[in-house]
Write a protein that holds these residues in place. Sequence first.
Motif, PDB file in Angstrom:
ATOM      1  N   ASN A 105      31.593  73.280  40.508  1.00 41.59           N
ATOM      2  CA  ASN A 105      31.585  72.406  40.228  1.00 41.59           C
ATOM      3  C   ASN A 105      31.908  72.731  38.932  1.00 41.59           C
ATOM      4  OD1 ASN A 105      31.629  70.802  42.655  1.00 41.59           O
ATOM      5  ND2 ASN A 105      29.409  71.179  42.222  1.00 41.59           N
ATOM      6  N   PRO A 106      33.053  71.675  38.559  1.00 43.97           N
ATOM      7  CA  PRO A 106      34.112  72.083  37.057  1.00 43.97           C
ATOM      8  C   PRO A 106      32.723  70.740  36.198  1.00 43.97           C
ATOM      9  CG  PRO A 106      35.152  70.508  37.920  1.00 43.97           C
ATOM     10  CD  PRO A 106      34.000  70.483  39.060  1.00 43.97           C
ATOM     11  N   PRO A 107      32.660  70.811  35.025  1.00 43.19           N
ATOM     12  CA  PRO A 107      31.639  69.628  34.142  1.00 43.19           C
ATOM     13  C   PRO A 107      32.290  68.295  34.325  1.00 43.19           C
ATOM     14  CG  PRO A 107      33.333  71.099  32.690  1.00 43.19           C
ATOM     15  CD  PRO A 107      32.943  71.454  34.090  1.00 43.19           C
ATOM     16  N   THR A 108      31.681  67.655  33.987  1.00 40.14           N
ATOM     17  CA  THR A 108      32.141  66.235  33.819  1.00 40.14           C
ATOM     18  C   THR A 108      32.382  65.794  32.419  1.00 40.14           C
ATOM     19  OG1 THR A 108      30.072  65.221  34.161  1.00 40.14           O
ATOM     20  CG2 THR A 108      31.194  65.246  36.165  1.00 40.14           C
ATOM     21  N   PRO A 109      32.862  65.001  32.116  1.00 43.15           N
ATOM     22  CA  PRO A 109      32.576  64.427  30.778  1.00 43.15           C
ATOM     23  C   PRO A 109      31.545  64.073  30.278  1.00 43.15           C
ATOM     24  CG  PRO A 109      35.046  63.064  31.788  1.00 43.15           C
ATOM     25  CD  PRO A 109      33.538  64.276  32.694  1.00 43.15           C
ATOM     26  N   SER A 110      30.322  63.428  31.320  1.00 42.00           N
ATOM     27  CA  SER A 110      29.054  63.092  31.361  1.00 42.00           C
ATOM     28  C   SER A 110      28.532  64.068  30.459  1.00 42.00           C
ATOM     29  CB  SER A 110      28.618  61.825  31.803  1.00 42.00           C
ATOM     30  OG  SER A 110      28.779  62.667  33.696  1.00 42.00           O
ATOM     31  N   ASP A 111      28.539  64.997  30.894  1.00 36.78           N
ATOM     32  CA  ASP A 111      28.267  66.548  30.556  1.00 36.78           C
ATOM     33  C   ASP A 111      28.166  67.002  29.621  1.00 36.78           C
ATOM     34  OD1 ASP A 111      27.216  66.713  33.452  1.00 36.78           O
ATOM     35  OD2 ASP A 111      29.203  67.665  33.678  1.00 36.78           O
ATOM     36  N   VAL A 112      28.727  66.392  28.175  1.00 41.88           N
ATOM     37  CA  VAL A 112      29.521  66.645  27.024  1.00 41.88           C
ATOM     38  C   VAL A 112      28.605  65.658  25.922  1.00 41.88           C
ATOM     39  CG1 VAL A 112      31.303  66.713  25.599  1.00 41.88           C
ATOM     40  CG2 VAL A 112      31.146  67.121  27.681  1.00 41.88           C
ATOM     41  N   ILE A 113      28.185  66.470  25.222  1.00 37.38           N
ATOM     42  CA  ILE A 113      27.935  65.520  23.775  1.00 37.38           C
ATOM     43  C   ILE A 113      28.378  66.161  21.759  1.00 37.38           C
ATOM     44  CG2 ILE A 113      25.955  65.621  22.280  1.00 37.38           C
ATOM     45  CD1 ILE A 113      24.089  65.983  24.582  1.00 37.38           C
ATOM     46  N   ALA A 153      27.068  60.440  22.235  1.00 35.63           N
ATOM     47  CA  ALA A 153      27.733  61.328  22.974  1.00 35.63           C
ATOM     48  C   ALA A 153      28.641  62.010  22.745  1.00 35.63           C
ATOM     49  CB  ALA A 153      26.989  60.915  24.861  1.00 35.63           C
ATOM     50  N   GLY A 154      29.726  60.589  21.541  1.00 37.55           N
ATOM     51  CA  GLY A 154      31.194  61.291  21.099  1.00 37.55           C
ATOM     52  C   GLY A 154      31.797  59.707  22.267  1.00 37.55           C
ATOM     53  N   LEU A 155      33.088  60.400  21.847  1.00 34.59           N
ATOM     54  CA  LEU A 155      34.154  59.193  22.515  1.00 34.59           C
ATOM     55  C   LEU A 155      34.705  59.289  23.531  1.00 34.59           C
ATOM     56  CD1 LEU A 155      36.476  59.119  19.378  1.00 34.59           C
ATOM     57  CD2 LEU A 155      34.654  57.549  19.141  1.00 34.59           C
ATOM     58  N   PRO A 156      34.607  59.253  24.609  1.00 34.81           N
ATOM     59  CA  PRO A 156      34.763  59.209  25.567  1.00 34.81           C
ATOM     60  C   PRO A 156      36.391  59.747  26.358  1.00 34.81           C
ATOM     61  CG  PRO A 156      34.281  56.965  26.043  1.00 34.81           C
ATOM     62  CD  PRO A 156      34.210  57.498  24.289  1.00 34.81           C
ATOM     63  N   GLU A 157      36.829  59.886  25.095  1.00 32.99           N
ATOM     64  CA  GLU A 157      38.734  60.590  25.163  1.00 32.99           C
ATOM     65  C   GLU A 157      37.986  61.812  25.171  1.00 32.99           C
ATOM     66  OE1 GLU A 157      39.159  56.771  24.428  1.00 32.99           O
ATOM     67  OE2 GLU A 157      38.012  58.182  23.762  1.00 32.99           O
ATOM     68  N   LEU A 158      37.094  61.878  24.185  1.00 28.64           N
ATOM     69  CA  LEU A 158      36.857  64.186  23.690  1.00 28.64           C
ATOM     70  C   LEU A 158      36.378  64.230  24.638  1.00 28.64           C
ATOM     71  CD1 LEU A 158      37.011  65.543  20.609  1.00 28.64           C
ATOM     72  CD2 LEU A 158      35.142  64.626  19.605  1.00 28.64           C
TER      73      LEU A 158
END
Length: 470
Positions: free
Chosen positions: A165-173, A143-148
């Motif tokens: 509710n704002p997006p969380t890092p786990s929503d990002v690919i 899913a990508g680098l956690p920092e990115l």
Amino acid sequence: MNNDSSSRIVARLKDRISTSAPGSRLPSTRSLVNEFQASPVTVQKALQTLTMQGLIESRPGVGTFVRAVRTARPSDYGWQSAALGSPRAVLPTTSSTMRSVSNEAISFHSGYPDRELLPERLVQAALARAARGDAALSRPPVAGLPELQSWFARELGAVTPAGINPPTPSDVIVLPGSQSGLSSIFSALVGRGQPLLIESPTYWGAILAARNAGVRLVPVPSGPDGPDPAELARAFEETGARMFYAQPHFANPTGAQWSPERGSQVLDVVRDHGAFLVEDDWAHDFGITTTPAPIAARDDSGHVIYLRSLTKSVSPAIRIAAVIARGPARERILADRGAETMYVSGVLQAAALDVVTQPGWQTHLRNLRHQLQTRRDLLIGSIREHAPLAHIESVPKGGLNLWLRLPDGTNLERLTNECESAGVIIAAGNEWFPAEPTGPFVRLNYSGANPGAYPQGARVLGQALTQNHR
């Protein structure tokens, strides 16, 4: 002995080879040493050069021979037609915006900003640091680098209203460019043969990705203010579609930007029909007189699938983008991306993250805004002065492009050819329509090279238009 250069020996032997029959044997190395009064090393170097050029061949234990010239026979790939069968869909060729042209040409066709509009020093330093770090030797998460992931989530979360509710890092690919994201979204969430609502005109790459995924395109007319919500609702009802692709901010090719009210109306229509809005925010960093406020920031129920790209604003060499999606939709997109690419280069991810987290990034964006405005206004002024037959339907508040409506009856093929003959490359508007074009249009990129040539380019366009309508 006098050492002759190997290049001189090569030239002399080429003359001899040109008059020798294929298969003729060359003198031995010892004989060539004596003939050219050169060292054995120099002669061997010359022979190696001729071998690499395909003029001679060495047969161990036998000698060196003039290589036979083989006449290439035509290859027959006819068997593939039967093996592959008919294509699922007739796909368009690569866009004219991807053409490479000479540096002397006035290029209005490209879809990318000129190099001088990129954060060159930031990019070069970031790539150097990434190459020295762990990213150069390790496999990043699918899913990508956690920092990115966190950076993309924070960017959207920063404009999320209270109560959402704002997006969380786990929503990002993280994606290798937004084009791959479009392909996965259409394949995984629409499916072959199913309808997809899409703005018309719209990004040619979205049209290509949709057709490649085998979905059925349903055009929804969209003007300077976006699509009519009532027309969008009617399209959902008539087709049973469950997805609408759009560019609410600085659309390619038109430069259109939806008002916040129009965005809310479209989001209401999408929710009412239990559907998805694919919000392509490719031009997020290219605001001129306004700053994009993504529709995705107003949705926390998973109706908006948000795409954000860094490819054009950071560097075309760093193809990094992200999709933000929630629920099962996110899992299906991730599964498709994993099957397609497994993961995105960690070096490119690390470099992209480095650039956008440097203090100089915000300084670059502020300067970019002024540079784009100067170039846009120069091109608009040039078109109005030298090509009055080309109608500017609206002045874009951001993005990279100017969309021109031409007089009815304009022969676009003839126009583009005449402009190119005069050294001006333009992009005919046909490829931005998912169905029949609604008229003759051209798209001009005002972020290209050599803005000082814009008046001359507009002059050539104006002359070609006048000739076209005599």
